[in-house]
Design a protein around this motif. Structure first.
Motif, PDB file in Angstrom:
ATOM      1  N   ARG A  76       0.799  -1.205   0.000  1.00  0.00           N
ATOM      2  CA  ARG A  76       0.000   0.000   0.000  1.00  0.00           C
ATOM      3  C   ARG A  76       0.848   1.279   0.000  1.00  0.00           C
ATOM      4  N   ASP A 197       6.290   2.187  10.492  1.00  0.00           N
ATOM      5  CA  ASP A 197       5.590   1.474   9.415  1.00  0.00           C
ATOM      6  C   ASP A 197       4.914   2.493   8.504  1.00  0.00           C
ATOM      7  N   GLY A 199       3.144   2.292   5.715  1.00  0.00           N
ATOM      8  CA  GLY A 199       1.754   2.032   5.311  1.00  0.00           C
ATOM      9  C   GLY A 199       0.776   2.404   6.409  1.00  0.00           C
ATOM     10  N   ASP A 200       1.079   1.994   7.624  1.00  0.00           N
ATOM     11  CA  ASP A 200       0.188   2.302   8.749  1.00  0.00           C
ATOM     12  C   ASP A 200       0.108   3.803   9.000  1.00  0.00           C
TER      13      ASP A 200
HETATM   14 MG   LIG Z   1       3.290  -1.614   6.228  1.00  0.00          MG
END
Ligand SMILES: [Mg+2]
Ligand SMILES: O=P(O)(O)OC[C@H]1O[C@H](OP(=O)(O)OP(=O)(O)O)[C@H](O)[C@@H]1O
Ligand SMILES: O=c1cc[nH]c(=O)[nH]1
Length: 206
Positions: A76, A197, A199-200
């Protein structure tokens, strides 16, 4: 070839992203803006062809881009770089490669792929904020090569030496562009100091 794009604006924005207190909105905006700034540098050596045109005043020989440009965000987190880059290059086509990294084995798993036509003759830019072990980047490069891509550039924000080495070993023909080369990976495969992270933090999922 590895190129770390050192520029005060890129470094400043990356610093905002690294701060743990930076929330989704600012994280996304800074990522988008860095994507655009990196695109300016990365497109410096794009192939051009000579064309003859007529201005309102006279005929002239000049240049235009020779090849299509295909952006390949690794889902993502790579999606966070598409807006900034396509603002600068509005004609880009966008492929999608869905990959997630298993939290325990750190191995990449493919869950989606979709490509525009003409990838064989295009300049292909794979984008992902994080280059950690290099497993995801190598998998994405394998995937676009399988589709016939030849001119491939990997564009990441933060890289670890381990990931750079893994990509250079597996794909010496691919140029790597980073905004920062960090120190190392920790035991969980996160980049140190990194930014957590990606994406998070982009999608607010944790
Ligand atoms: Mg991630
Ligand atoms: O170099 P590697 O060790 O392969 O790690 C890097 C990959 O991990 C992250 O994605 P993640 O698996 O967290 O998926 P997400 O973008 O959906 O969060 C990141 O965006 C890279 O794709
Ligand atoms: O530090 C890291 C490593 C992998 N993926 C991330 O999002 N961050």
């Amino acid at each position: 070839m590895l190129k770390v794009l050192e520029h005060p604006l890129i470094t400043h924005k990356l610093t905002q992203m690294r701060k743990k207190e930076t929330k989704t909105k600012d994280f996304r905006e800074n990522l988008d803006e860095i994507g655009g700034l990196m695109a300016y540098e990365i497109t410096r050596n794009l192939p051009v062809r000579e064309v003859e045109i007529e201005t309102p005043v006279t005929a002239m020989k000049t240049y235009e881009l020779e090849k299509d440009i295909i952006l390949v965000p690794i889902l993502r987190a790579g999606l966070g770089m598409v807006g900034g880059i396509s603002n600068l290059i509005p004609t880009v086509k966008v492929a999608h490669v869905g990959l997630y990294r298993d939290e325990t084995t750190l191995q990449p798993h493919v869950y989606f792929e979709k490509y525009p036509v003409g990838i064989e003759n295009a300049v292909v830019m794979i984008v992902d904020p994080m280059l950690a072990t290099g497993g995801s980047a190598n998998a994405a490069i394998d995937m676009v090569k399988k589709q016939g891509a030849k001119d491939i550039r990997l564009v990441c924000l933060v890289g670890a030496p381990e990931g750079v080495e893994a990509v250079e070993k597996a794909h010496p023909d691919v140029d790597i562009y980073l905004a920062a080369l960090d120190e190392k990976l920790n035991d969980q495969g996160y980049i140190v100091p990194g930014l957590g992270d990606a994406g998070d933090r982009i999608f607010g999922t944790k």
